[in-house]
Enzyme design. Sequence first.
Site, mmCIF file in Angstrom:
data_model
loop_
_atom_site.group_PDB
_atom_site.id
_atom_site.type_symbol
_atom_site.label_atom_id
_atom_site.label_comp_id
_atom_site.label_asym_id
_atom_site.label_seq_id
_atom_site.Cartn_x
_atom_site.Cartn_y
_atom_site.Cartn_z
ATOM 1 N N ARG A 111 0.785 -1.186 0.098
ATOM 2 C CA ARG A 111 0.009 0.064 0.158
ATOM 3 C C ARG A 111 0.851 1.288 0.007
ATOM 4 N NH1 ARG A 111 -2.191 -3.483 -1.431
ATOM 5 N NH2 ARG A 111 -4.047 -4.588 -0.584
ATOM 6 N N SER A 164 -11.248 -0.392 2.492
ATOM 7 C CA SER A 164 -10.481 -1.050 3.540
ATOM 8 C C SER A 164 -10.028 0.153 4.483
ATOM 9 C CB SER A 164 -9.586 -2.018 3.338
ATOM 10 O OG SER A 164 -8.734 -2.504 4.188
ATOM 11 N N GLU A 177 -4.988 2.745 6.475
ATOM 12 C CA GLU A 177 -5.010 2.677 5.206
ATOM 13 C C GLU A 177 -5.489 3.922 4.333
ATOM 14 O OE1 GLU A 177 -6.199 -0.237 1.508
ATOM 15 O OE2 GLU A 177 -5.380 -1.079 3.155
#
Length: 303
Positions: A167, A217, A287
């Site tokens: 990520r 998410s 995230e």
Amino acid sequence: MIEELAGIDIRINEPLKKYTYTKVGGPADYLVFPRNRLELTRVVKYANNHSIPWIVLGNASNLIVRDGGIRGFVIMFNKLNTVTVDGYTIEAEAGANLIETTKVAKFHSLTGFEFACGIPGSVGGAIFMNAGAYGGEIANIFLSAKVLTPEGDIKTMTAREMAFGYRHSAIQKSGDIVISAKFALKPGDFEQISQEMNRLNYLRQLKQPLEYPSCGSVFKRPEGHFAGQLIMEAKLKGYRIGGVEVSEKHAGFMINVDHGTAKDYEHLIAHVIETVEHNSGIRLEREVRIIGEQESLNQKEKS
């Protein structure tokens, strides 16, 4: 100012909650929809020359915009959305919808993009976050990208220069903005690609609360653990602050169930981090990006 940028779609004091996946976010001073690279560079160079802050939102999926909104120019790439195929290579502009781009790959019987068939957002945002799912990630197929530098110049970045990680990409710190990108795919069988995409979409619909606005998410996966499992073990499924709650369907998601605000999201995220750490000793890392300003007293009185 608007006269100097004549012909460009610019909306003044535009509520960003109309455009974000979370359905939260205060106003942008100037919301800009460039149609091509020329309009984009005109806007950025004007902003730089006049010391006006600017930011690119992509499709605003894995993102929370605070209730006070964003000052300066907010640039959205929705109109920069062309996707072309050359042999086994797909080139997509940054504003192209990621899911639609995977459908182009399928139509041409190109394999490698199946993992992203249900990931919302734009191609540019997917590169920024090195988006991934079901064992695949953007880094696996990325060839190169044309990027706009903070100074308003255009350059090419290779996969090595992107320095992809979990990520993560180099442009998260450099401030470079993806304009378009090339992806290297492989020849495949149309039916097999279709079946795999159908399977992944079924799993996503089965496990994720797609029927509600959300930011996707919320937390990165802690090493050796799953964020959703840790949240569930902390008995936080269904926990709600204001109009936002931890999804009963998948605890790694927070959904806007009743006119929630960015403040609700932030408070719920903070509560989940604190509770999970107290329960398991593991501190979750966000995230989702949070940007913009807190709502001012004047804004509250007007709303």
